[in-house]
Design a protein around this motif. Structure first.
Motif: not given
Length: 75
Positions: A1-11, A21-23, A29-31, A67-72
């Motif tokens: 599972m590909n995942a991105a963790l945003i912590k400590g100023g990544w964004i 969001l585009q990823a 990434v899956t989440e 967050y995940t991307y789940e159209p519909g």
């Protein structure tokens, strides 16, 4: 599972949030896990997306949101 963790100023910019969001859209990434400190910037970008309702957020401990991307998934 590909995942991105945003912590400590990544964004630090809205541009980085948009890239994550585009990823999610392209399944690069899956989440994405957003910390409570990064949430306001991330949410600001998320609410501007045309397909905003396709992103699903699940609250976790200590204010994090996954967050995940789940159209519909919602009407």
């Amino acid at each position: 599972m590909n995942a991105a963790l945003i912590k400590g100023g990544w964004i630090v910019t809205e541009e980085k949030a948009a890239q994550l969001l585009q990823a999610l859209r392209t399944n690069e990434v899956t989440e994405v896990t957003v910390s409570k400190e990064e949430f306001p910037v991330f949410r600001n970008v998320l609410t501007k997306q045309e397909d905003m309702k396709s992103f699903r957020g699940a609250a976790k401990h200590f204010g994090a949101v996954v967050y995940t991307y789940e159209p519909g998934w919602t009407a």
